[in-house]
Scaffold this motif. Structure first.
Motif, PDB file in Angstrom:
ATOM      1  N   PRO A   1       1.028  -1.076  -0.294  1.00  0.00           N
ATOM      2  CA  PRO A   1      -0.370  -0.169   0.223  1.00  0.00           C
ATOM      3  C   PRO A   1       0.609   1.372   0.196  1.00  0.00           C
TER       4      PRO A   1
ATOM      5  N   VAL B   1       0.321   5.452   0.685  1.00  0.00           N
ATOM      6  CA  VAL B   1      -0.578   6.291   1.715  1.00  0.00           C
ATOM      7  C   VAL B   1       0.207   7.496   1.645  1.00  0.00           C
TER       8      VAL B   1
ATOM      9  N   VAL C   1      -4.723   6.770  -0.935  1.00  0.00           N
ATOM     10  CA  VAL C   1      -4.668   5.198  -0.579  1.00  0.00           C
ATOM     11  C   VAL C   1      -4.247   4.682  -1.522  1.00  0.00           C
ATOM     12  N   SER C   2      -3.522   3.380  -2.091  1.00  0.00           N
ATOM     13  CA  SER C   2      -3.435   3.425  -3.543  1.00  0.00           C
ATOM     14  C   SER C   2      -2.958   1.509  -2.853  1.00  0.00           C
ATOM     15  N   VAL C   3      -3.220   0.545  -3.452  1.00  0.00           N
ATOM     16  CA  VAL C   3      -3.020  -1.131  -3.272  1.00  0.00           C
ATOM     17  C   VAL C   3      -3.218  -1.008  -4.976  1.00  0.00           C
TER      18      VAL C   3
ATOM     19  N   GLN D   1      -8.621   1.542  -4.892  1.00  0.00           N
ATOM     20  CA  GLN D   1      -7.670   2.914  -3.843  1.00  0.00           C
ATOM     21  C   GLN D   1      -8.745   3.682  -3.167  1.00  0.00           C
TER      22      GLN D   1
ATOM     23  N   ALA E   1      -6.381   6.075   5.577  1.00  0.00           N
ATOM     24  CA  ALA E   1      -4.919   5.128   5.609  1.00  0.00           C
ATOM     25  C   ALA E   1      -5.158   3.979   6.239  1.00  0.00           C
TER      26      ALA E   1
ATOM     27  N   SER F   1      -5.840   1.058   4.406  1.00  0.00           N
ATOM     28  CA  SER F   1      -5.028   0.404   2.988  1.00  0.00           C
ATOM     29  C   SER F   1      -4.951  -1.303   3.470  1.00  0.00           C
TER      30      SER F   1
END
Length: 465
Positions: free
Chosen positions: A347, A349, A357-359, A411, A418, A421
């Motif tokens: 992840p 952040v 947040v993006s994973v 996302q 956060a 995530s």
């Protein structure tokens, strides 16, 4: 001085290095770790932890200012708030002190020997360490290089009294009346937003066309809107050129190609970080490079047998938790265990306001694989818990393959996202499909409900929108 020998030598006690050393010690590997500063590295001492402490302090102060101005949506009022920045910095430093002491204690408990000083390679198995009592030679069967990264310095704006890095920003005990931030990446926006909330007049200068240019545009729009609400001036398509002749302003070239002066008491330069590869004697090693970084394989092995590299000096993403995962893996490999490395579920952040947040893969990245995809988004404006928190900006988005519904990316942007995530990363790590996410019961009322709602939207039967 007597030479020291060990099975594993770790150079650098940042997140990757100290985790590697602790895990190796737990596995019975004779381990030495070398660190010139306090244990914890950039993240713990001058990065992740202290910056988040100051961001929280700024959030609390902003709430008081809002209440004092009669703008609180909760019907709260307050007297005129006063900021004691020196006290806030002391509180932040106290947190850092506790954590660095904690890391030192964990290393000791794991049986790791710590050598304080600056290491320099003689060869791939031997280093010299400049300590307070002289040169200490250490020989090891395996070496892990975990020296981290440092802020990038612009040639025309060298760090000094007025021009500061993120490290200098976190050490300020007096609030700059006018702060100019060069670079609208996550570091610049996190700190710039915090200083704006504390009362500085903040201007952000970004060469690209929008803030957070490495994140997809849908995620950054709520952040840009909030910056405007906070009174932060954002100049995109602008280039920082030099300090004015009197040193009191930054001269920029704006989007129209015209020069402008931006008065600044402090100039915060946050244009990225570079791997810390100088001063360690790495020229004595035959290590393949990938640009500025040390090239590694999926097990963090370098081009030299018995030499590993982890963390920021191995390339993007330059994240503490990536370094920690690499360090743990390398320790287990040195101990004789079978381990691999896969970065798909790391992840990222951004602790802006709102948080991002993006994973996994973004929509564009997923489409670039050549597969047909499904996406589903759920806005926090339809989430009860977000509304009760007084901040319903943002959304959660799920991306999956259209054929088998395997989740490829997740996302979110919004207050406190956060903390989501972990759920996002777990879904991708365990190979979840959209039906798995949609079918998992999430507690009500929580912001996490937006996650299965986004999955339901991707399946074509959203419930609450």
């Amino acid at each position: 001085m007597k030479e020291l020998t060990c099975k594993l030598l770790v150079i650098g006690a940042g997140p990757g290095g100290y985790v590697c050393a602790i895990r190796a010690g737990q596995l019975g590997v004779d381990t030495i770790i070398v660190e010139a500063e306090k244990p914890g590295g950039t993240c713990l001492t001058v990065g992740c932890i202290p910056s988040k402490a100051m961001i929280h302090a700024a959030d609390e102060f902003a709430k008081l200012v809002e209440a004092a101005a009669g703008g609180s949506p909760f019907g709260l009022t307050a007297a005129d708030p006063v900021l004691d920045l020196a006290k806030a910095v002391a509180w932040k430093d106290g947190i850092v002190g506790k954590l660095t002491s904690g890391v030192a204690g964990l290393l000791k408990r794991a049986g790791v020997k710590t050598v304080a000083g600056w290491a320099r390679f003689r060869d791939g198995k031997t280093v010299e360490v400049e300590t307070e009592t002289g040169v200490q030679v250490i020989r090891a069967e395996a070496v892990v290089i975990a020296t981290g990264s440092v802020p990038v310095e612009l040639p025309s704006l060298p760090f000094g009294d007025r021009v500061i890095s993120s490290t200098g920003a976190l050490e300020l005990t007096e609030l700059p009346e006018r702060l100019v931030v060069v670079g609208a990446g996550y570091i610049g926006l996190e700190l710039g937003t915090a200083f704006a909330k504390l009362g500085s007049r903040v201007t952000v200068v970004e060469a690209e066309g929008r803030v957070l240019p490495l994140w997809d545009a849908d995620l950054t729009k709520p952040v840009a809107k909030r910056l405007a609400e906070l009174g932060v001036e954002v100049l995109t398509g602008a280039k920082a050129r030099r300090l004015s002749s009197d040193g009191a302003a930054l001269v920029i070239e704006d989007a129209e190609g015209e020069e402008r002066r931006l008065p600044a008491d402090k100039l915060l330069v946050t244009v990225g970080r570079r791997p810390l590869v100088d001063g360690w004697g790495l020229e004595e090693l035959d290590l393949d490079r990938d640009g500025r970084f040390i090239r590694i394989d999926e097990q963090c092995r370098t081009s030299m047998r018995g030499v590993y590299a982890i963390g920021d000096l191995t390339g993007e993403p330059m994240l503490a938790h990536r370094a920690m995962a690499q360090g743990e893996m390398v320790a287990e490999i040195v101990a004789g265990n079978r381990r691999g490395w896969d970065k798909r579920a790391i992840p990222a952040v951004c602790f802006t306001d709102p948080e991002v947040v993006s994973v996994g893969l973004s929509p564009d990245e997923a489409r670039a694989t050549g597969r047909e995809i499904k996406t589903g988004s759920f806005p926090f404006s339809a989430n009860g818990r977000a509304m009760t928190l007084g901040s319903d900006a943002g959304f959660v988005r799920v991306i999956a393959r259209a054929d088998n519904h395997l989740v490829l990316g997740i996302q979110a942007v919004g207050q406190g996202v956060a903390e989501l995530s972990a759920a996002f990363a777990l879904a991708i790590e365990m190979g979840a499909r959209i039906e798995d996410v949609a079918g998992t019961i999430h507690a009500h009322p929580t912001q996490s409900e937006a996650f299965p709602e986004a999955a339901l939207k991707a399946l074509g039967h959203a419930l609450h929108i």
